[in-house]
Design an enzyme around this catalytic site. Sequence first.
Site, PDB file in Angstrom:
ATOM      1  N   ALA A 145       4.586   8.052  21.474  1.00  0.00           N
ATOM      2  CA  ALA A 145       5.142   8.974  20.474  1.00  0.00           C
ATOM      3  C   ALA A 145       4.518   8.752  19.091  1.00  0.00           C
ATOM      4  O   ALA A 145       4.312   9.707  18.338  1.00  0.00           O
ATOM      5  CB  ALA A 145       6.659   8.819  20.402  1.00  0.00           C
ATOM      6  N   LYS A 203       0.808  -1.228   0.000  1.00  0.00           N
ATOM      7  CA  LYS A 203       0.000   0.000   0.000  1.00  0.00           C
ATOM      8  C   LYS A 203       0.841   1.277   0.000  1.00  0.00           C
ATOM      9  O   LYS A 203       0.496   2.243  -0.670  1.00  0.00           O
ATOM     10  CB  LYS A 203      -0.951   0.019   1.205  1.00  0.00           C
ATOM     11  CG  LYS A 203      -2.109  -0.966   1.111  1.00  0.00           C
ATOM     12  CD  LYS A 203      -3.051  -0.766   2.288  1.00  0.00           C
ATOM     13  CE  LYS A 203      -4.250  -1.698   2.209  1.00  0.00           C
ATOM     14  NZ  LYS A 203      -5.212  -1.434   3.302  1.00  0.00           N
ATOM     15  N   ARG A 242       0.749   1.785  22.675  1.00  0.00           N
ATOM     16  CA  ARG A 242       1.821   1.487  23.644  1.00  0.00           C
ATOM     17  C   ARG A 242       2.977   2.476  23.485  1.00  0.00           C
ATOM     18  O   ARG A 242       3.528   2.964  24.447  1.00  0.00           O
ATOM     19  CB  ARG A 242       2.310   0.057  23.461  1.00  0.00           C
ATOM     20  CG  ARG A 242       1.382  -0.975  24.090  1.00  0.00           C
ATOM     21  CD  ARG A 242       2.134  -2.297  24.276  1.00  0.00           C
ATOM     22  NE  ARG A 242       1.345  -3.265  25.023  1.00  0.00           N
ATOM     23  CZ  ARG A 242       0.678  -4.274  24.477  1.00  0.00           C
ATOM     24  NH1 ARG A 242       0.686  -4.430  23.169  1.00  0.00           N
ATOM     25  NH2 ARG A 242       0.003  -5.123  25.230  1.00  0.00           N
ATOM     26  N   ALA A 255      -3.236   0.806   9.608  1.00  0.00           N
ATOM     27  CA  ALA A 255      -4.685   0.636   9.558  1.00  0.00           C
ATOM     28  C   ALA A 255      -5.389   1.837  10.169  1.00  0.00           C
ATOM     29  O   ALA A 255      -6.413   2.305   9.651  1.00  0.00           O
ATOM     30  CB  ALA A 255      -5.092  -0.642  10.296  1.00  0.00           C
TER      31      ALA A 255
END
Length: 272
Positions: free
Chosen positions: A155, A66, A152, A131
């Site tokens: 940043a 993609k 998680r 996604a």
Amino acid sequence: MSLLYCVFGHPIHHSRSPDIHLAFARQFGLDLRYEKREAPLDGFAESVAAFIAEGGSGANVTVPFKQQALTLAGQVSDRARRAGAINTLKRTDAGDLYGDNTDGEGLVSDLKRLGIEPAGANIAILGAGGAVRGVLAPLLAQQPKRLVIANRTVARGEQLAQEFSDLGAIEAVAPDALSDAFDLVINGTSASLSDELPALGNVSLAANGWGYDMVYAAAPTAFMRWASEQGGNSADGLGMLVGQAAESFYVWLGKRPDPEPVLLQLRKQLSA
């Protein structure tokens, strides 16, 4: 002469795209061929060029190509540029390639099909990968009241929040900092592929809230089971898959198929 389309990926044997697009074509009485094409990891551009040389009219692009597809398109839609990825290629009348990303539209259309209204809603998204990036712009266009990305690596969430800040306010937090009740929690992580529960902190669902898993499966995922245990509603991403395909079909042919019968058929096949 039939129109030729395909989906590129690696691997690609599992793809349901041919079933979906051939069903859409039947709705309009169109003579359409749709193939699965597994491009070599180092030969995506050559595979696309060969397909176009064969008379290909357009293609879907899935993992892992993609991002690479961005470099092939002479024209790129704003939503594809925002997503940093292309899942739909179309050969233009001039002979070059137009690239689009329909993933976000697929999500929004499926939410609305389910009766979920993103406008004015409190939404949490788990994950900050490709996604999630692909759905942010169309989701923000619906003007939710609040949008929080829980990842998680904070940043990465903060980077997305900054990149899309011109479209609306986004908060970025660690999963264990989530402690509110949300109208909609979207799982954009890959945890469900191994039927694991993503990191959720103390997040909960508001009354009549929804847990939406972007992964689809034959049985409810761990995340969907969590939503049900919360007393909420749950859905997987099969409707998003069909919805993004319907938007691709519209990009190619200017016709909007009815996704509902195709979704019902796929669901039946999945649970067989």
